[in-house]
Design a protein around this motif. Structure first.
Motif, mmCIF file in Angstrom:
data_model
loop_
_atom_site.group_PDB
_atom_site.id
_atom_site.type_symbol
_atom_site.label_atom_id
_atom_site.label_comp_id
_atom_site.label_asym_id
_atom_site.label_seq_id
_atom_site.Cartn_x
_atom_site.Cartn_y
_atom_site.Cartn_z
ATOM 1 N N SER A 1 -6.581 14.618 10.070
ATOM 2 C CA SER A 1 -7.445 15.731 9.667
ATOM 3 C C SER A 1 -6.713 17.065 9.693
ATOM 4 N N SER A 2 -5.523 17.088 10.296
ATOM 5 C CA SER A 2 -4.776 18.343 10.435
ATOM 6 C C SER A 2 -3.571 18.439 9.518
ATOM 7 N N TYR A 3 -3.022 17.301 9.084
ATOM 8 C CA TYR A 3 -1.765 17.311 8.339
ATOM 9 C C TYR A 3 -1.840 16.422 7.104
ATOM 10 N N PRO A 4 -0.974 16.692 6.114
ATOM 11 C CA PRO A 4 -0.877 15.788 4.960
ATOM 12 C C PRO A 4 -0.183 14.485 5.349
ATOM 13 N N LEU A 5 -0.318 13.502 4.479
ATOM 14 C CA LEU A 5 0.185 12.150 4.728
ATOM 15 C C LEU A 5 1.660 12.126 5.135
ATOM 16 N N THR A 6 2.501 12.837 4.383
ATOM 17 C CA THR A 6 3.938 12.771 4.650
ATOM 18 C C THR A 6 4.287 13.327 6.031
ATOM 19 N N VAL A 7 3.629 14.410 6.439
ATOM 20 C CA VAL A 7 3.895 14.999 7.766
ATOM 21 C C VAL A 7 3.432 14.060 8.872
ATOM 22 N N VAL A 8 2.273 13.440 8.681
ATOM 23 C CA VAL A 8 1.731 12.530 9.697
ATOM 24 C C VAL A 8 2.747 11.459 10.051
ATOM 25 N N PHE A 9 3.348 10.845 9.044
ATOM 26 C CA PHE A 9 4.270 9.746 9.310
ATOM 27 C C PHE A 9 5.703 10.225 9.556
ATOM 28 N N ILE B 1 4.901 2.171 4.598
ATOM 29 C CA ILE B 1 4.724 3.622 4.507
ATOM 30 C C ILE B 1 5.317 4.151 3.209
ATOM 31 N N THR B 2 6.454 3.612 2.802
ATOM 32 C CA THR B 2 7.049 3.998 1.519
ATOM 33 C C THR B 2 6.084 3.684 0.378
ATOM 34 N N ALA B 3 5.489 2.506 0.425
ATOM 35 C CA ALA B 3 4.499 2.133 -0.593
ATOM 36 C C ALA B 3 3.316 3.088 -0.573
ATOM 37 N N LEU B 4 2.902 3.506 0.627
ATOM 38 C CA LEU B 4 1.772 4.432 0.752
ATOM 39 C C LEU B 4 2.124 5.791 0.164
ATOM 40 N N PHE B 5 3.327 6.288 0.423
ATOM 41 C CA PHE B 5 3.765 7.547 -0.175
ATOM 42 C C PHE B 5 3.717 7.456 -1.699
ATOM 43 N N GLY C 1 9.055 11.635 1.591
ATOM 44 C CA GLY C 1 7.833 11.160 0.960
ATOM 45 C C GLY C 1 7.396 11.906 -0.282
ATOM 46 N N SER C 2 7.275 13.226 -0.202
ATOM 47 C CA SER C 2 6.768 13.990 -1.338
ATOM 48 C C SER C 2 7.747 13.972 -2.501
ATOM 49 N N ILE C 3 9.061 13.931 -2.201
ATOM 50 C CA ILE C 3 10.069 13.869 -3.267
ATOM 51 C C ILE C 3 10.024 12.512 -3.955
ATOM 52 N N MET C 4 9.914 11.433 -3.163
ATOM 53 C CA MET C 4 9.801 10.093 -3.754
ATOM 54 C C MET C 4 8.605 10.019 -4.698
ATOM 55 N N ARG C 5 7.489 10.550 -4.244
ATOM 56 C CA ARG C 5 6.268 10.510 -5.040
ATOM 57 C C ARG C 5 6.444 11.281 -6.356
ATOM 58 N N GLN C 6 7.039 12.469 -6.261
ATOM 59 C CA GLN C 6 7.229 13.285 -7.450
ATOM 60 C C GLN C 6 8.192 12.630 -8.432
ATOM 61 N N ARG C 7 9.297 12.083 -7.918
ATOM 62 C CA ARG C 7 10.281 11.455 -8.812
ATOM 63 C C ARG C 7 9.732 10.199 -9.472
ATOM 64 N N LEU C 8 8.958 9.419 -8.736
ATOM 65 C CA LEU C 8 8.362 8.225 -9.334
ATOM 66 C C LEU C 8 7.449 8.617 -10.487
ATOM 67 N N LYS C 9 6.652 9.631 -10.265
ATOM 68 C CA LYS C 9 5.742 10.097 -11.315
ATOM 69 C C LYS C 9 6.529 10.521 -12.547
ATOM 70 N N GLN C 10 7.654 11.220 -12.332
ATOM 71 C CA GLN C 10 8.471 11.673 -13.457
ATOM 72 C C GLN C 10 9.148 10.503 -14.166
ATOM 73 N N PHE C 11 9.639 9.534 -13.392
ATOM 74 C CA PHE C 11 10.260 8.360 -14.005
ATOM 75 C C PHE C 11 9.256 7.606 -14.869
#
Length: 322
Positions: free
Chosen positions: A142-150, A216-220, A305-315
């Motif tokens: 409830s306090s942090y985004p997904l990537t920070v939590v893990f 966790i990678t899959a979740l990101f 996490g956030s970089i992986m997510r962004q790059r996957l979307k771009q790919f």
């Protein structure tokens, strides 16, 4: 004489509210991506936003309020707990933009906050108290985004326990935390899988990771508009072509936290030639092997996490070269 009210907004006509453009909560949610429940919580619990109220009690937000919401999101992405944002130097009470005051929160203060949460998790784990661990886990989310939590809170503690397994009791504590986190991550993966149309396969490279790291990678990556299918640890590399022929994914992501061997580019290039989908590498191995794969068709997602997510979307959109 009755007061005329604008039907669409609920704003009394001729009132001072007409002097600036104001937005109802549903429109603010659309513009910022923050749902109305969260917006109300930020107002009631922390006083981060103070919207205007109509005579009938409906919330209306100015453009300044919307910018403040966006600034809060930036702070949260930087790792600052939402409960801390309004307290430090009464930042939100100032007229300067929140992002311009970033120097007021030093990194050691953020780290101290992470450590406090880790101590609470450790206490629950040491007591093997799943109910308490569940409560703390929910509070962290409830306090942090997904990537920070893990990346910044849970996995560093998980690794500490993993390295201390020679001490009596530490192996049991690590197994307790590992089992808890794996089950919770799987729940989240199942929750988003049914909502997403495209498919991406995530698989460990040569078993060079633990199951929790793979999940966790899959979740990101599942934050992208792609349904993620995770293959079990132990999946033979030479059978991935068969699996991809059956599933027909948009991309195959291989994950490894080990340093790449000198023959890794050869193995990956051979696999890529047999696939009808994009082959991608993630984890520490992706950062270390990026230069050796620069001239190949294999894309590197990185390890954050956030970089992986962004790059996957771009790919997937075809907007990022390998």
């Amino acid at each position: 004489m009755p007061v005329l009210t604008d039907v669409a907004s609920g704003v009394p006509q001729g009132s001072s509210l007409e002097q600036e453009e104001l937005f109802p909560i549903r429109e603010v949610a659309r513009l910022t991506g923050v749902n109305p429940v969260t917006l109300r919580a930020w107002e009631r619990r922390y006083g981060l936003i103070v919207p205007t109220r109509t005579d009938s009690g409906h919330r209306l937000y100015s453009m300044a309020d919307i910018e403040r919401v966006r600034s809060i999101l930036e702070w949260i992405e930087r790792g600052v707990a939402v409960s801390k944002i309004g307290k430090i130097g009464k930042i939100l009470a100032k007229t300067a933009p929140l992002k311009a005051l970033s120097h007021l929160i030093p990194s050691d203060l953020v780290q101290a906050d992470y450590t406090q949460w880790q101590q609470q998790v450790q206490a629950a784990v040491s007591a093997f108290d799943e109910a308490h661990l569940e409560q703390v886990y929910g509070q962290i989310f409830s306090s942090y985004p997904l990537t920070v939590v893990f990346q910044d809170i849970l996995i560093p503690l998980w690794k500490q326990l993993l390295l201390r397994q020679d001490t009596f009791g530490q192996a049991s504590e690590w197994l307790f935390l590992d089992g808890f986190l794996r089950s919770r991550v799987l729940q989240r993966l199942l929750l988003v899988r049914s909502l997403q149309p495209r498919r991406v396969i995530v698989c460990a490279l040569f078993d060079q990771c633990r199951e929790l790291e793979l999940l966790i990678t899959a979740l990101f990556l599942s934050s992208v508009d792609s349904a993620i299918q995770v293959l079990a640890i132990g999946q033979p590399l030479d059978e991935l072509t068969l699996i991809c022929e059956r599933i027909k994914p948009k991309a195959l992501v291989l994950f490894s936290n080990h340093a790449p061997t000198s023959d890794l580019p050869r193995h990956l290039n051979r696999l890529a030639m047999s696939l009808d989908c994009q082959l991608l590498l993630a984890g520490d191995a992706a950062d270390l092997a990026q230069s050796s794969l620069a001239e190949s068709s294999i894309g590197c997602l990185g390890s954050e996490g956030s970089i992986m997510r962004q790059r996957l979307k771009q790919f997937l959109a075809g907007n990022l070269d390998t």
